[in-house]
Design a protein around this motif. Structure first.
Motif, short mmCIF file in Angstrom:
data_model
loop_
_atom_site.label_atom_id
_atom_site.label_comp_id
_atom_site.label_asym_id
_atom_site.label_seq_id
_atom_site.Cartn_x
_atom_site.Cartn_y
_atom_site.Cartn_z
N ASN A 52 11.95 14.12 -2.76
CA ASN A 52 11.84 15.40 -3.45
C ASN A 52 11.52 16.49 -2.45
N THR A 70 11.69 23.27 -7.32
CA THR A 70 11.55 21.93 -6.73
C THR A 70 12.79 21.10 -7.06
N ILE A 72 14.58 16.96 -6.95
CA ILE A 72 14.44 15.51 -6.81
C ILE A 72 15.84 14.97 -6.52
#
Length: 118
Positions: A52, A70, A72
């Motif tokens: 991530n 963010t 992943i």
């Protein structure tokens, strides 16, 4: 399933204005729910998290479009597994009356691993 049949997925996660408008108590509940969601991603059948990346030092304020807050990166066995991860935002509770998708959003980009044939 061979490596070439796996889906390579980039889950892009954005934080929306509701998080920034939340009280300190509510924001702490969101952060706790976010941790539950992240653990849920790792435990989703058919999903293998590769890694991530968090852009919180350079992304300030809500992320309404790309770039996201963010990311992943994962491999998935099937599209249904990808949908199950996205569904975590609809089902992960925040406090007694909200779900995580009130504060964050997710978008999955699905493709395949780039393999250079020699």
């Amino acid at each position: 399933m061979s490596q070439t049949n796996k889906l390579r997925v980039l889950f892009c996660i954005g934080v929306n204005q509701n998080f920034f408008d939340a009280s300190p108590v509510e924001a702490k509940q969101v952060w706790g729910a976010f941790g539950v969601m992240m653990k849920g991603v790792e435990e989703t059948p058919g999903i293998r998290v590769i890694g991530n990346m968090d852009d919180d030092q350079l992304m300030v304020g809500p992320s309404t479009t790309a770039p996201w807050t963010t990311y992943i990166l994962a491999d998935a066995d099937a599209l249904e597994n990808v949908a199950a991860v996205c569904n975590l935002f609809r089902t992960t509770p925040v406090g007694d009356s909200s779900k995580l998708w009130k504060y964050c959003k997710i978008e999955a980009r699905v493709g395949r691993e780039l393999i250079i044939q020699g």
